[in-house]
Motif scaffolding. Sequence first.
Motif, PDB file in Angstrom:
ATOM      1  N   LEU B  11       0.855  -1.195   0.000  1.00 15.77           N
ATOM      2  CA  LEU B  11       0.000   0.000   0.000  1.00 15.77           C
ATOM      3  C   LEU B  11       0.888   1.241   0.000  1.00 15.77           C
ATOM      4  N   ALA B  15      -0.703   5.494  -3.586  1.00 15.91           N
ATOM      5  CA  ALA B  15      -2.050   4.941  -3.677  1.00 15.91           C
ATOM      6  C   ALA B  15      -2.983   5.533  -2.626  1.00 15.91           C
ATOM      7  N   ASP B  16      -2.451   6.366  -1.763  1.00 20.15           N
ATOM      8  CA  ASP B  16      -3.258   6.955  -0.695  1.00 20.15           C
ATOM      9  C   ASP B  16      -4.329   7.852  -1.307  1.00 20.15           C
ATOM     10  N   PRO B  17      -5.608   7.572  -1.090  1.00 18.08           N
ATOM     11  CA  PRO B  17      -6.662   8.397  -1.681  1.00 18.08           C
ATOM     12  C   PRO B  17      -6.719   9.793  -1.090  1.00 18.08           C
ATOM     13  N   ALA B  18      -6.095   9.985   0.057  1.00 16.45           N
ATOM     14  CA  ALA B  18      -6.138  11.296   0.709  1.00 16.45           C
ATOM     15  C   ALA B  18      -4.856  12.087   0.482  1.00 16.45           C
ATOM     16  N   SER B  19      -4.019  11.637  -0.436  1.00 18.22           N
ATOM     17  CA  SER B  19      -2.714  12.274  -0.588  1.00 18.22           C
ATOM     18  C   SER B  19      -2.816  13.734  -1.013  1.00 18.22           C
TER      19      SER B  19
END
Lengths: 178, 360
Positions: B11, B15-19
């Motif tokens: 992960l 791939a962090d959706p909140a980046s």
Amino acid sequence: MDEWERFEQAFRGCYRQVVRFLWRRLPPQAVEDAASEVFVIAWERWGTLRGDPLPWLYGIARRVAANAVRAQERSARLEGRLRGSGVATVPGVDGQVLSALGAVDVLGHLSARDREVLMLVTWDGLDAGQAAGVLGCSRGAFLVRLHRARRHLECALADPGDPVPERESESADGSVGR
Amino acid sequence: MRDIERVRELLPAQADPASSCGAGAALSPRAEDDLDALRRTAACVREVRPGLVTRRRILVSAAAATGAAAATVAGYQLRPAAQPRTRATAFTPAVLHYVPFAGRSAREVLLDFAGRVEKLPSETADGPYLYRKEWGWWLNTAGDVPGGVASVAVPTVTESWVKADGSGRQRSAYGDPIYPDAKQKRAAERAGLIAGKGVKNSMYGPGKFPRQPEIDAWRKVGPLSTDPARLAEQLKKVSWDGGHIINGVAAMLDYASRSGPVHPQLRAAALRVLADSRSVRVAGTTSWQGHKAIAVYQTQTWHGSTQRASVLFDPATGCPMGSEDALFGNARKLNVSVPATLAVSEILSSGHTHTIDGRP
């Protein structure tokens, strides 16, 4: 530096991380309000902080997010009853959040518990000890959960078609039973 | 490979959706508002006032809004402002959408506004009665009603004629009360929450007009100064609704208008007093009746609930033209769908008349 100045420093230094923490767990439209509540609670409990504020704030944020999820799901169920359908027509909060996770669809195949464990040490940026503090468990118990979550993640990546079954139980001290 | 290292590999950060969430060096306006609200709390030795609703009792509601967006009040079609909006509730108008003044502080906007207003020509009154036609809608709630829930919105259009001596007439036309459901309707009727039915017409002698005690308080302050610093001192001598200076300024201007059109220099001085307040914010908006307005607002957060109190100013004249009390965040025991309006008002027309049945 007085207590307010320390709090303001923590607020300014940690606000974005708290928002991102909440963003991964709540629908986007609920994030700002939840962040506001996190810091209201943090200020009230400021005297209990020991050490690094960020993991402590994550602990508060986790509970705020959980409350928000429960409240929204209750509202959705109630709205469904009022409409006479008996079935909530609003997508579950988890569904909204998972769809927002986008590329990492595999997380949708894991349990909420596994997702939480994985996010704490990856995108939330905590080490095992800090993550254990957020969950309110021992470091050893957290590492057991992490090990299991890792295996589930690897299984899901290998075969994303089926949800990963929960075959193991965990006792109160974090040890895994079969 | 250790578990932590392995899952971080699986992960990755990209791939962090909140980046991209919360990017940028500066905190958002909402974050600054929240911090400011907490700072004020700290300054009062953490005295937290539950001033979310000052004119109604808080209750637990068992019903959720079902989403009607408009209602008719005595012939006026109330429509939500034409902006992108979150859902409207069945019994409160939509919360106004605010557009910040990009790149400008509240102080800069208000000082510029004051500079324009003070150059306006002064007006003369055509008659001794201040006339005002205003519609309003507020959420009446009761927390101690047998059977539980009692929540109702009562759309009202009010015409008032008032002289400087506090005499005059007030005529109110009530729209049909709006309830979330039949159960709340029965509970509200039993509790007597409804302000009135149909049309109510009242006459008042000198000193008897509604809210006269507030007027008397302003009268004791003496002639209102057009010097902002002196005016600010005078304002402090009178209590403000909810503790917000915007309400103090609006009440002061309302008092001043009873003696005739408010002089542009006094309107400008009032705007400069607001400009000097650190807790005041400004934004552009469009009112429920479709008029452009400058919203001057203050927020207060308590246990996750944020109340936004706003006075709407006419950009052309610097006169107050409406108000809004809105609730965000955790609705707590009020249990309305948030964001929600708790009270709204907008002036439909105003002027001066010679008699209590004339209209400008």
